[in-house]
Design a protein around this motif. Structure first.
Motif, short mmCIF file in Angstrom:
data_model
loop_
_atom_site.label_atom_id
_atom_site.label_comp_id
_atom_site.label_asym_id
_atom_site.label_seq_id
_atom_site.Cartn_x
_atom_site.Cartn_y
_atom_site.Cartn_z
N LEU A 1 0.81 -1.23 0.00
CA LEU A 1 0.00 0.00 0.00
C LEU A 1 0.83 1.26 0.00
N ARG A 2 2.17 1.12 -0.13
CA ARG A 2 3.01 2.28 0.19
C ARG A 2 2.82 3.47 -0.74
N HIS A 3 2.29 3.26 -1.95
CA HIS A 3 2.08 4.41 -2.83
C HIS A 3 0.68 4.97 -2.74
N ARG A 4 -0.18 4.29 -2.00
CA ARG A 4 -1.58 4.75 -1.92
C ARG A 4 -1.69 6.03 -1.08
N HIS A 5 -2.70 6.80 -1.37
CA HIS A 5 -2.96 7.98 -0.56
C HIS A 5 -3.64 7.52 0.73
N PRO A 6 -3.17 7.99 1.88
CA PRO A 6 -3.75 7.50 3.14
C PRO A 6 -5.27 7.66 3.21
N ALA A 7 -5.80 8.74 2.62
CA ALA A 7 -7.24 8.97 2.72
C ALA A 7 -8.05 7.91 1.96
N SER A 8 -7.39 7.19 1.06
CA SER A 8 -8.12 6.20 0.27
C SER A 8 -8.16 4.83 0.94
N LEU A 9 -7.53 4.71 2.10
CA LEU A 9 -7.48 3.40 2.76
C LEU A 9 -8.73 3.17 3.61
N SER A 10 -8.94 1.91 3.99
CA SER A 10 -10.06 1.61 4.89
C SER A 10 -9.67 1.98 6.33
N GLY A 11 -10.65 2.00 7.21
CA GLY A 11 -10.39 2.42 8.58
C GLY A 11 -9.26 1.62 9.24
N GLY A 12 -9.31 0.30 9.07
CA GLY A 12 -8.30 -0.55 9.69
C GLY A 12 -6.91 -0.28 9.13
N GLU A 13 -6.86 -0.06 7.81
CA GLU A 13 -5.57 0.21 7.18
C GLU A 13 -4.99 1.54 7.64
N LYS A 14 -5.87 2.54 7.78
CA LYS A 14 -5.41 3.84 8.25
C LYS A 14 -4.77 3.71 9.62
N GLN A 15 -5.46 2.95 10.47
CA GLN A 15 -4.94 2.76 11.82
C GLN A 15 -3.56 2.11 11.78
N ARG A 16 -3.41 1.14 10.85
CA ARG A 16 -2.15 0.46 10.72
C ARG A 16 -1.05 1.45 10.32
N VAL A 17 -1.40 2.40 9.44
CA VAL A 17 -0.41 3.39 9.01
C VAL A 17 0.04 4.24 10.19
N THR A 18 -0.91 4.67 11.03
CA THR A 18 -0.50 5.51 12.16
C THR A 18 0.39 4.72 13.11
N MET A 19 0.10 3.43 13.26
CA MET A 19 0.95 2.64 14.15
C MET A 19 2.32 2.42 13.55
N ALA A 20 2.37 2.24 12.23
CA ALA A 20 3.67 2.09 11.57
C ALA A 20 4.46 3.37 11.69
N ALA A 21 3.78 4.52 11.61
CA ALA A 21 4.46 5.81 11.76
C ALA A 21 5.03 5.93 13.16
N ALA A 22 4.30 5.42 14.14
CA ALA A 22 4.80 5.43 15.51
C ALA A 22 6.04 4.55 15.64
N TYR A 23 5.99 3.41 14.97
CA TYR A 23 7.12 2.46 14.98
C TYR A 23 8.34 3.13 14.38
N CYS A 24 8.11 3.89 13.33
CA CYS A 24 9.17 4.51 12.57
C CYS A 24 9.75 5.74 13.29
N SER A 25 8.96 6.33 14.17
CA SER A 25 9.39 7.59 14.79
C SER A 25 10.43 7.33 15.87
N ASP A 26 11.00 8.42 16.36
CA ASP A 26 12.00 8.31 17.43
C ASP A 26 11.35 8.23 18.79
N ALA A 27 10.02 8.30 18.82
CA ALA A 27 9.34 8.34 20.11
C ALA A 27 9.65 7.10 20.93
#
Lengths: 226, 529
Positions: free
Chosen positions: B393-419
């Protein structure tokens, strides 16, 4: 305190628009603001009245200073301060419960689509503010900008971060709101009723009359004096 | 009451831009179902299996509001809902949507209840009488003059039910009415629905948390990929065990015993604990809040923050992540003070609604947004894409994803962050059984990456599956007196707790196999913006 009919607010709003246009001197605008404040207080909106008067005073205090710093900012500030009476009466209109407003407008023979649009508009504004707040929280929670200063350094990204989610949310919300409205009978052909009493009473006539009279005197006064 | 005869519905082509989630909504096929009057039917099944479509067909929104092709018959008391006049439809059908924010039109509860009645031109006296009666029946009489925005989620849900049932419709449709509610509130809402059912209302409910509905449901209809897969009566459903419902992705209280461990629950060594001491926060001068809160979050641990709605879970989460400044107490790590600002730079809060946190033009860019893209970050981003199954899904626009997929993206962003501290707010509300399992697995991944995770949740299944520590917040009923800290906010500390503060306790670890991931690093474009 009997609440005034929304139609009174509309009439007063139009009057304040004309009067603001006619009030060419600063003193007249001051007086119009004072009259509008009294109108707000009459409607039980003391807090709003205070807020507007304070904002207006602050603007007037800044007006002599700002144009030296930036001419454009000066013009913007001047326009805002001059529009204050209109904004104040507008606030009275926005504080009318939407149900009451819809039925009053329908009595005034406003077409249904206009009525529905106004109702949604009134409902959508506070919702939009909440959405904006939530987005700001979302941005802070992700730690995209470490501080406000940083956001200013990247205006394009800041714009993107605020408006992309706002548009996505607005599309979703408007579609759901519309579906919900349809299911709750907004498209019925009947004339709406309201649980609030409506109708133009003596209070309404007096308030509108007084506003127009005093406002007219203020604007006319200058003419006589000069 | 309701008869569906071999109904097939496909969303139209022109639906593509207006539908909320076009990818997941493919419609329903060959549905035959009849619901007798005065009964309660629960629609269950995976997200996107067609539950909402059936509700839309019954409410007459599809076809019409949601364009599409309909074959077969949808009959409601012998009439097709999409052909009813708006007035008839309003009188006969009440609908409660999932998100209360998008179904309220007025600012005050009384006006909201009046809305449908006003639209139908019902005389004011009768409308007011109906409002009074319904408010008493549904126990919201004390809320009538309150502003809708000030209500708690449970109260909003009750108001929504009252508003939809003000005209005493014969049929009430509910889309996930308990998704955002804690257990006592869910119970209260279900009792209300029971009350309406006793008064003769037919209920059709789409829901993921099924077992609490056993009290009122007559039958459970299980959907799978747009078709009816099973129909169970109440008794049959009560006897099912997890293995029976697992193929349909349903939630089941026994899930935790059957799913043996998602990854390794032990905290990776080395992370230093974040400690909060006698934290307090209060909204407004005498608003709600908590005080005297102690808690310890060991490095790399997963802590569940549970408790009733309004107990202060989200507030505490915001304080930990630095979005709010505590009014008393302090947060430390290695005995050094962490200011709210430092905490904010150290943490990442994943909001319940992913729409608020997705800004970039592609999933790939979302993960690296706001940071200088170097080789290390790029590698980490690929790692995150693989770990969270987002490579496709990496080239897809986030707004075009389903609810579950969107959530997965935010969690992946958290994984990727320095937090180092990641706070998740209600990650499983509105998710099916499979969704819960996935979230649990991703949470473990975050922990394995050395991050300290806090989950704000009232989902017991998630708590048991993913969390190593549990902190329960309790909302006391004490008066506003200053001396009442202990009763107001006594936290339940389980074995090993100290004093009366909230203390996380390591619970037994379910060991098991870690789901295997085929880590194929594939090409993708990240660019710094």
């Amino acid at each position: 305190m009997t609440a005034m009919d929304p139609r009174t607010h509309v009439i007063v709003l139009i009057a304040s628009g004309i009067l603001t246009f006619l009030a060419t001197e600063l003193v007249k605008v001051h007086m119009l603001v004072a009259v509008s404040a009294l109108y707000l207080i009459w409607n039980g909106l003391l807090r709003n009245a205070l807020y507007f008067v304070l904002a207006y005073s602050a603007m007037t205090a800044l007006l002599p200073v700002i144009p030296d710093i930036s001419a454009i900012l000066g013009i913007i500030l001047f326009t805002f301060s001059k529009m204050m009476p209109i904004a104040m009466v507008g606030a009275a209109l926005l504080n009318v419960p939407p149900g009451r407003m819809m039925s009053a407008l329908q009595r005034a023979y406003a077409p249904k689509p206009v009525v529905v649009m106004l109702c949604i508009l009134v409902r959508f504004f506070p919702l939009l503010l909440l959405e904006f707040k939530a987005i700001r929280n979302g941005i802070r929670a992700r730690g995209i900008f470490s501080n406000g200063h940083n956001a200013l350094l990247h205006p394009i990204r800041a714009y993107e971060c605020y408006f992309v989610p706002l548009i996505v949310r607005c599309l979703k919300l408007s579609s759901e709101l519309a579906a919900s409205a349809e299911l709750r009978g907004i498209e019925c052909d009947r004339v709406r009723t309201t649980i609030y009493p409506i109708g133009l009473t003596a209070v309404d006539r007096t308030a509108a009359g007084l506003y127009v009279l005093i406002g007219g005197m203020i604007c006319g006064l200058g003419g006589i004096v000069q | 009451m309701i008869h569906l005869n071999n109904v097939t519905f496909r969303y139209g082509i022109d639906e593509e831009e207006s539908g909320p989630e076009p990818t997941s909504e493919s419609g329903v096929r060959g549905i035959s179902l009849s619901v007798p009057a005065g009964t309660c039917t629960v629609l269950c099944g995976r997200s996107g299996s067609g539950k909402s479509t059936i509700l839309r067909l019954l409410s007459g929104l599809a076809p019409g509001f949601y364009p599409g092709n309909l074959a077969g018959e949808v009959l409601l008391g012998g009439q097709s809902p999409s052909l009813m006049t708006p007035e008839e439809r309003t009188r006969r059908i009440g609908v409660i949507f999932q998100d209360p924010r998008s179904q309220f039109f007025m600012n005050v509860v009384r006006d909201e209840l009046a809305f449908s009645a006003e639209n139908l031109g019902i005389p004011p006296e009768e409308a007011l009488e109906r409002i009074t009666r319904q408010a008493e029946l549904l126990h919201i009489a004390h809320l009538l003059d309150r502003k809708l925005n000030d209500l708690s989620s449970g109260q909003k849900q009750r108001v929504a039910i009252a508003a939809a049932s003000i005209l005493a419709p014969a049929l009430l449709l509910l889309d996930e009415p308990t998704a955002n509610l804690d257990e006592p509130t869910t119970q209260a809402v279900i009792e209300l629905l029971g009350q309406l059912k006793r008064n003769g209302t037919t209920l059709v409910i789409s829901e993921h948390r099924l077992h609490s509905l056993l009290q009122i449901a007559d039958s459970f209809v299980c959907m799978d990929r747009g078709e009816i897969a099973r129909v169970w009566t109440n008794d049959e459903f009560a006897k099912l065990n997890y293995e029976d419902v697992r193929p349909f992705g349903l939630r089941h209280p026994d899930m935790i015993h059957h799913v043996s461990g998602i990854g390794d629950k032990e905290c990776p060594a080395g992370g230093s604990a974040i400690v909060g001491r006698s934290l307090a926060y209060r909204y407004g001068r005498k608003g709600e809040g908590f005080e005297g809160m102690d808690l310890t979050l060991p490095g790399g641990s997963v802590t569940a923050l549970t408790g009733d709605n309004g107990a202060g879970k989200t507030t505490l989460g915001k304080i930990l992540s630095g979005l709010l400044r505590q009014s008393k107490g302090e947060v430390t790590r290695n005995d050094s003070h962490l200011s709210a600002r430092v905490r904010r730079s150290l943490s990442y809060l994943v909001m319940q609604d992913a729409d608020y946190q997705l800004y970039a033009d592609s999933v790939g860019n979302e993960l690296v947004l706001g940071r200088r893209l170097d080789e290390a970050l790029r590698t980490r981003a690929y790692e995150a894409l693989d770990a969270f199954g987002l490579s496709e899904l990496r080239h897809r626009h986030p707004a075009s994803l389903s609810g579950g997929e969107k959530q997965r993206v935010t969690m992946a962003a958290a994984y990727c962050s320095d937090a180092q501290l990641i706070v998740l707010d209600e990650p499983t509300s509105g998710l099916d059984g499979d969704g819960v399992l996935h979230v649990a697995a991703w949470v473990r991944k975050l922990a394995q990456a050395g991050k300290t995770v806090v989950i704000i949740t009232h989902d017991r299944i998630l708590t048991d599956l993913a969390c190593s520590h549990v902190v329960t917040l309790k909302k006391g009923r004490g008066s506003g007196s200053e001396g009442g800290e202990q009763t107001r906010n006594s936290k339940t500390a389980r074995a090993g707790g100290r004093e009366e503060g909230a203390v996380g306790v390591v619970r037994p670890i379910i060991r098991g196999k870690r789901p295997d991931e085929a880590c194929t690093v594939s090409g993708g474009v990240f660019y710094y913006r």
